[in-house]
Design a protein around this motif. Structure first.
Motif, PDB file in Angstrom:
ATOM      1  N   TRP A  70       0.836  -1.377  -0.326  1.00 51.32           N
ATOM      2  CA  TRP A  70      -0.007   0.400   0.207  1.00 51.32           C
ATOM      3  C   TRP A  70       1.086   1.013   0.085  1.00 51.32           C
ATOM      4  O   TRP A  70       1.661   1.386   0.383  1.00 51.32           O
ATOM      5  N   ASP A 134     -11.197   0.809   4.262  1.00 59.53           N
ATOM      6  CA  ASP A 134     -11.006   0.542   3.341  1.00 59.53           C
ATOM      7  C   ASP A 134     -11.433   0.233   1.948  1.00 59.53           C
ATOM      8  O   ASP A 134     -12.141  -0.953   1.763  1.00 59.53           O
ATOM      9  N   GLU A 137      -8.937  -2.290  -2.271  1.00 57.80           N
ATOM     10  CA  GLU A 137      -8.579  -3.813  -2.344  1.00 57.80           C
ATOM     11  C   GLU A 137      -9.431  -3.732  -4.035  1.00 57.80           C
ATOM     12  O   GLU A 137     -10.599  -3.759  -4.248  1.00 57.80           O
ATOM     13  N   ILE A 144     -10.790  -8.461   5.889  1.00 57.67           N
ATOM     14  CA  ILE A 144      -9.782  -7.485   6.523  1.00 57.67           C
ATOM     15  C   ILE A 144      -8.907  -8.139   7.967  1.00 57.67           C
ATOM     16  O   ILE A 144      -9.943  -8.583   8.435  1.00 57.67           O
ATOM     17  N   THR A 209      -2.160  -5.711   8.542  1.00 61.76           N
ATOM     18  CA  THR A 209      -3.433  -5.428   8.396  1.00 61.76           C
ATOM     19  C   THR A 209      -3.815  -6.551   7.359  1.00 61.76           C
ATOM     20  O   THR A 209      -2.886  -6.238   5.836  1.00 61.76           O
ATOM     21  N   ARG A 211      -4.838  -8.116   3.832  1.00 57.00           N
ATOM     22  CA  ARG A 211      -6.140  -7.647   2.898  1.00 57.00           C
ATOM     23  C   ARG A 211      -5.526  -8.562   1.370  1.00 57.00           C
ATOM     24  O   ARG A 211      -4.954  -9.357   1.009  1.00 57.00           O
TER      25      ARG A 211
END
Length: 214
Positions: A70, A134, A137, A144, A209, A211
């Motif tokens: 990210w 979020d 994605e 998540i 985190t 994803r």
């Protein structure tokens, strides 16, 4: 409440909303190995304070690992295949990370979850994360999975609108929060951290985190 619900609560599963749960202590036994892996990742892709699209420097320091990482700058929020700070691919997701994310997601009702990205945030005392969703994605069906390591934090868990009521959850080392399904786009954040020390991380909190970004 049936026997299954009672057993799950005793095992540390706390439902938060449809598709969301807090797993108390789920990662605690793996804490040493997780923190060691974070140090290895940061050696290849160091923590940095990114800039928001509005030009504000984030108080949270961040790095990533996985197929995608990210990134944020004045051009927007996005995932990249290479670390813009090093020019190299992001470090690979350790198998320990993948197994933890898969296990936590399954316990929360999302079997078969395999992450391809892990955003790693480092919080110092006073650091906070404002309410946000979020939404970067591509796979919006995957949950998540958020893992807390180090000093405690107050996690803000809201609703699908920014104006919805917010629950304040005290997260400690080893706690895991999972949200997906009807709760996939809830607003969430972190209150400013209080001063504290943890044997593994010192005066900071590490948040992993996971994803499905690609």
């Amino acid at each position: 409440m049936d026997l299954f619900d009672e057993q799950e609560r005793e095992a540390g599963l706390q439902p938060l909303a449809p598709g969301a749960a807090l797993l108390r202590g789920h990662a605690r036994s793996r804490g040493d190995a997780l923190v060691a892996a974070v140090h290895d990742i940061a050696a290849a892709s160091p923590f940095r304070h990114l800039v928001t699209p509005g030009g504000h420097r984030m108080s949270v320091a961040t790095t990533s690992c996985g197929t995608l990482g990210w990134h944020s700058d004045e051009g927007g929020y996005r995932y990249t295949a290479r670390d813009p700070h090093t020019g190299h691919p992001w470090p690979a997701l350790p198998e320990l990370f993948v197994a933890l994310a898969r296990d936590a997601a399954e316990r929360a009702g999302f079997p078969g979850f395999v992450p391809d990205a892990c955003l790693i945030n480092r919080y110092q005392p006073g650091t906070r994360l404002t309410l946000h969703q979020d939404r970067n994605e591509r796979d919006e069906c995957a949950p998540i999975v958020s893992v807390s390591l180090g000093i405690p934090a107050t996690f803000l868990f809201g609703g699908l609108q920014r104006s919805d009521p917010v629950r304040r959850l005290r997260l400690v080392h080893g706690d895991v929060v999972v949200w997906g399904g009807p709760s996939r786009f809830v607003f969430h954040g972190v209150q400013p951290l209080m001063h504290a020390e943890h044997p593994l991380t010192g005066a900071c909190r590490i948040n992993l985190t996971f994803r499905r970004a690609g």
